[in-house]
Scaffold this motif. Structure first.
Motif, PDB file in Angstrom:
ATOM      1  N   CYS A  67      22.853  40.623  38.183  1.00  0.00           N
ATOM      2  CA  CYS A  67      24.087  40.084  38.759  1.00  0.00           C
ATOM      3  C   CYS A  67      25.085  39.640  37.700  1.00  0.00           C
ATOM      4  O   CYS A  67      26.231  39.332  38.027  1.00  0.00           O
ATOM      5  CB  CYS A  67      23.773  38.896  39.667  1.00  0.00           C
ATOM      6  SG  CYS A  67      22.800  39.314  41.106  1.00  0.00           S
ATOM      7  N   ASP A 110      26.383  43.753  45.136  1.00  0.00           N
ATOM      8  CA  ASP A 110      26.732  44.793  46.110  1.00  0.00           C
ATOM      9  C   ASP A 110      28.145  45.325  45.901  1.00  0.00           C
ATOM     10  O   ASP A 110      28.892  45.528  46.859  1.00  0.00           O
ATOM     11  CB  ASP A 110      26.565  44.276  47.543  1.00  0.00           C
ATOM     12  CG  ASP A 110      25.121  43.989  47.895  1.00  0.00           C
ATOM     13  OD1 ASP A 110      24.229  44.649  47.308  1.00  0.00           O
ATOM     14  OD2 ASP A 110      24.866  43.109  48.743  1.00  0.00           O
ATOM     15  N   GLY A 111      28.539  45.516  44.652  1.00  0.00           N
ATOM     16  CA  GLY A 111      29.851  46.070  44.331  1.00  0.00           C
ATOM     17  C   GLY A 111      30.976  45.048  44.300  1.00  0.00           C
ATOM     18  O   GLY A 111      32.065  45.354  43.828  1.00  0.00           O
ATOM     19  N   ALA A 112      30.733  43.847  44.802  1.00  0.00           N
ATOM     20  CA  ALA A 112      31.755  42.792  44.760  1.00  0.00           C
ATOM     21  C   ALA A 112      31.656  42.067  43.425  1.00  0.00           C
ATOM     22  O   ALA A 112      30.571  41.849  42.897  1.00  0.00           O
ATOM     23  CB  ALA A 112      31.551  41.809  45.907  1.00  0.00           C
ATOM     24  N   VAL A 120      28.259  40.143  39.824  1.00  0.00           N
ATOM     25  CA  VAL A 120      28.412  41.413  40.522  1.00  0.00           C
ATOM     26  C   VAL A 120      27.267  41.535  41.523  1.00  0.00           C
ATOM     27  O   VAL A 120      26.100  41.536  41.142  1.00  0.00           O
ATOM     28  CB  VAL A 120      28.386  42.600  39.536  1.00  0.00           C
ATOM     29  CG1 VAL A 120      28.577  43.910  40.280  1.00  0.00           C
ATOM     30  CG2 VAL A 120      29.437  42.428  38.452  1.00  0.00           C
TER      31      VAL A 120
END
Length: 96
Positions: free
Chosen positions: A37, A61-63, A59
């Motif tokens: 992450c 799940d792409g966020a 980071v």
């Protein structure tokens, strides 16, 4: 047991004995943070008594949550207990 969460994911989890609380921020040992992450950021800041902080983007799940985690790689003597520990902000929920 302190737990940090963001975007539905557990970012860090440690025992009470492992964390340090400084200025109401919970500092987790780097080894207790989900490394996948963390993405290094070029952002830094300076605290007069703790030293220079380096930041990470989170980071999940792409966020991306820019500069949402910080660490003092070489803190001043007054803050030596947070060396190698990471704290969070910017929407990260920390339960103690």
């Amino acid at each position: 047991m302190p737990i940090a969460r963001w975007n539905g994911a557990v970012i860090a989890q440690a025992t009470d004995a492992q964390v340090q609380v400084v200025e109401n921020n919970v500092y987790f040992p780097l080894a207790t943070v989900t490394q996948a992450c963390l993405r290094p950021s070029s952002h830094t800041s300076v605290c007069p008594w703790k030293g220079t902080a380096s930041y990470y983007d989170l980071v999940v799940d792409g966020a991306v949550n820019a500069n949402a985690a910080w660490v003092y790689p070489q803190p001043k003597d007054a803050a030596k207990e947070i060396a190698g520990h990471v704290a969070f902000w910017r929407g990260v929920s920390v339960e103690r």
